[in-house]
Motif scaffolding. Structure first.
Motif, short mmCIF file in Angstrom:
data_model
loop_
_atom_site.label_atom_id
_atom_site.label_comp_id
_atom_site.label_asym_id
_atom_site.label_seq_id
_atom_site.Cartn_x
_atom_site.Cartn_y
_atom_site.Cartn_z
N PHE A 44 9.57 8.94 -0.42
CA PHE A 44 8.89 8.11 -1.67
C PHE A 44 9.14 6.71 -0.72
N ALA A 45 11.35 7.23 -0.55
CA ALA A 45 11.96 6.28 -0.85
C ALA A 45 11.45 5.52 1.42
N GLN A 46 11.22 6.46 1.37
CA GLN A 46 10.52 5.72 3.09
C GLN A 46 9.13 5.11 3.12
N HIS A 47 8.73 5.81 2.49
CA HIS A 47 7.41 4.70 2.32
C HIS A 47 7.51 3.62 1.35
N VAL A 48 8.32 2.87 1.04
CA VAL A 48 8.76 2.14 0.51
C VAL A 48 9.36 1.02 1.49
N SER A 49 10.39 1.96 2.10
CA SER A 49 10.54 0.69 2.99
C SER A 49 10.05 0.79 4.13
N ASP A 50 8.58 1.02 4.23
CA ASP A 50 8.02 1.30 5.43
C ASP A 50 7.34 -0.15 5.19
N ASN A 51 6.48 -0.06 3.22
CA ASN A 51 5.68 -0.63 2.85
C ASN A 51 6.06 -2.31 2.68
N VAL A 52 7.88 -2.32 2.29
CA VAL A 52 8.71 -3.64 2.09
C VAL A 52 8.64 -4.53 4.11
N SER A 53 8.87 -3.85 4.42
CA SER A 53 8.62 -4.15 5.88
C SER A 53 7.68 -4.75 6.43
N ARG A 54 6.32 -4.04 6.37
CA ARG A 54 4.70 -4.71 6.43
C ARG A 54 4.84 -5.90 5.85
N PHE A 55 5.10 -6.01 4.12
CA PHE A 55 5.15 -7.06 3.73
C PHE A 55 5.41 -8.10 4.60
N ALA A 56 7.28 -7.81 4.60
CA ALA A 56 7.82 -9.18 4.80
C ALA A 56 7.36 -9.62 5.90
N ARG A 57 6.73 -8.95 7.12
CA ARG A 57 5.97 -8.67 8.33
C ARG A 57 4.97 -9.46 8.65
N GLY A 58 3.84 -9.57 6.99
CA GLY A 58 2.71 -10.25 7.02
C GLY A 58 1.69 -9.08 7.53
N GLN A 59 2.23 -7.68 7.96
CA GLN A 59 1.06 -6.91 7.97
C GLN A 59 0.53 -5.82 7.27
N ALA A 60 -0.87 -5.77 7.87
CA ALA A 60 -1.46 -4.50 6.83
C ALA A 60 -0.61 -3.31 5.80
N LEU A 61 -0.65 -3.24 4.72
CA LEU A 61 -0.04 -2.29 4.08
C LEU A 61 -0.34 -0.80 4.27
N ALA A 62 0.17 0.12 4.34
CA ALA A 62 0.28 1.62 4.02
C ALA A 62 -0.48 2.20 2.81
N ALA A 63 -1.62 3.06 2.56
CA ALA A 63 -1.83 3.19 1.18
C ALA A 63 -2.71 2.66 0.14
N ILE A 64 -3.42 1.27 0.96
CA ILE A 64 -4.11 0.06 -0.27
C ILE A 64 -5.18 0.59 -1.25
N ILE A 65 -4.70 0.45 -2.47
CA ILE A 65 -5.59 1.24 -3.34
C ILE A 65 -7.08 0.21 -3.39
N ASP A 66 -8.29 0.83 -2.79
CA ASP A 66 -9.63 0.24 -3.01
C ASP A 66 -10.25 0.55 -5.04
N PRO A 67 -10.23 -1.02 -5.28
CA PRO A 67 -10.00 -0.47 -6.85
C PRO A 67 -11.86 -0.06 -7.27
#
Lengths: 301, 301
Positions: free
Chosen positions: A274-297
């Motif tokens: 989970f830590a690895q996943h969070v680190s990856d997504n925080v990095s994507r968020f900071a760079r304005g990239q598409a996040l991993a594992a986006i939930i589709d309501p």
């Protein structure tokens, strides 16, 4: 970026490593949540992204936490735990195919008896019904042991490594074709009791079914009946319905059933993944990239 | 070419497919033997090659069947069964690492208890002590699940896919380094009790040892003591000493021991694998090529 309600050092480090800065909830543009749906706070409007801690998110919908209406982005941990869960799926499939339940219970050397029961996965066709992150992680493991994958996904777009990929509406074709079945689908209205009496009746008499996804995919009563009558090879379940499986349930003592109590992704593997996943997504968020594992309501996962 | 004492159709076809022609023993230049050492005939001098049916051949030396003096070539079935045995080794290692013995015996949902016991093979270092045909077949399976292989062979020449290969005289280094150990060595004077009390004492407390080779590689009494005291994770044995393991032996009931009764290569996998091996070797013999799995009388395997 807010981390709560707990702030484990591994996640603090992961957020920092991803280029994020920790703040209180009222100053946060994003939230990494480590708790349950029941503890979830009311979010300030400026929160644009929420990272949830679980891979399956049906309880976050049922509790009303995930808001389908705002343009806020929600991400799950789907995929983060795929390697460990895929490994568990293969371990369970091997346990069935190699007749380990009977051999572990034995107290006498019966080479002829067990020799007749032990089978190989080599050359067999394994259906992965609901071939998402876990299924994609499982395919190379199956390929390494010489088994072939028949994948089923919502769209039916070809999955790399599978010999064939079918769309969900053709799921009915796989039960009779596959030597073994692994269930990897999310829990939705469409997937409830995906495997019931009529599907079990089509399966091969030596087939094992492995469920590492959600208990609601299987009609448990129909499964118990099929196992009791020996109509399939067996069932290895890391998830059940009901869950937890109550004491005295027939699945505990059927000789062709294997129960592991939702431990495919054990604590020793969960926290670092989970830590690895969070680190990856925080990095994507900071760079304005598409996040991993986006939930589709709209689809519920 | 003579086939005896049994002439199963699968092997008749294999010899024909390899370009061989069946004859009586007295007219044969080669013999494919399907029986036991005790039934082995006196060979006419013109027999230049004998194919034995087993992968481990110590009983063929002990009975005096294999003659070290003539320039006759003897081949075993070494390697022919490697895929199925490697698959069994991985199934046993998974059963240990994923805590299946306890979970299969459980009749109650204990997610916290078993979650603390379940481990992943990903990132772990697995030593294959005696890395021959089975070990070479196991390495890609371990690689697929993200485990690393530390190989030990007689020569120490690098084995493809292993992160490191050590020569046999440096075997002592592996017990403490490896997260888990798979024994794949042949049964010889040099390998007897390869794993004894002092080696067990060096192993990690969570390490599993898997033996899919020969029972004589392990000092059983020392292993029982280590398992009873919980000094290693556990032992999964497809071969034992004594074999068959007698009723009432402590290994039958120790919770951290898994016994399968020499079924790593079950009948359903054995016959087709041996037929393929025979077909290949008959073809090589007919073309004057080097045979596969030539026995070295000097080393005893």
């Amino acid at each position: 970026m807010h981390l709560g309600p707990d702030q484990p050092p591994l996640l603090v480090d992961a957020i920092t490593a991803g280029g994020g800065r920790l703040t209180g909830l009222n100053d946060a543009d994003a939230v990494v949540w480590t708790g349950a749906p029941s503890d979830f706070p009311t979010l300030p409007t400026q929160v644009r992204w929420v990272q949830l801690p679980s891979a399956g998110v049906e309880s976050w919908f049922q509790s009303g936490v995930v808001d389908a209406d705002s343009d806020r982005v929600w991400t799950s941990a789907a995929g983060a735990y795929a390697d460990s869960v895929a490994e568990h799926a293969l371990a369970l499939l091997f346990a069935g195919v190699r007749a380990l339940p009977g051999q572990l219970a034995a107290t006498s050397w019966d080479q002829a008896g067990f020799g007749a029961q032990v089978r190989t996965l080599r050359g067999s066709l394994v259906a992965i019904v609901g071939c998402g992150g876990i299924g994609r992680a499982l395919i190379p493991l199956l390929s390494a042991v010489g088994a072939h994958t028949l994948a089923v996904t919502r769209s039916g777009r070809p999955i790399p490594g599978a010999v064939e990929t079918l769309p969900a509406e053709r799921t009915a074709e796989v039960w009779g074709r596959a030597h073994h079945v692994v269930l990897g689908a999310p829990a939705t209205g469409q997937t409830k009791y995906l495997l019931g009496a009529s599907e079990l009746a089509q399966m091969k008499s030596t087939a094992w079914v492995v469920n590492i996804a959600r208990g609601s995919l299987i009609d448990t009563d129909a499964l118990v009946e099929a196992l009791t009558e020996g109509r399939i090879g067996g069932a290895a379940l890391d998830v059940t319905e009901p869950e937890p499986l109550p004491d005295g349930h027939p699945l505990w003592t059927l000789p062709n059933a294997i129960i592991t109590p939702h431990v495919a992704n054990p604590p020793s593997a969960l926290a670092p993944a989970f830590a690895q996943h969070v680190s990856d997504n925080v990095s994507r968020f900071a760079r304005g990239q598409a996040l991993a594992a986006i939930i589709d309501p709209a689809s519920g996962y």
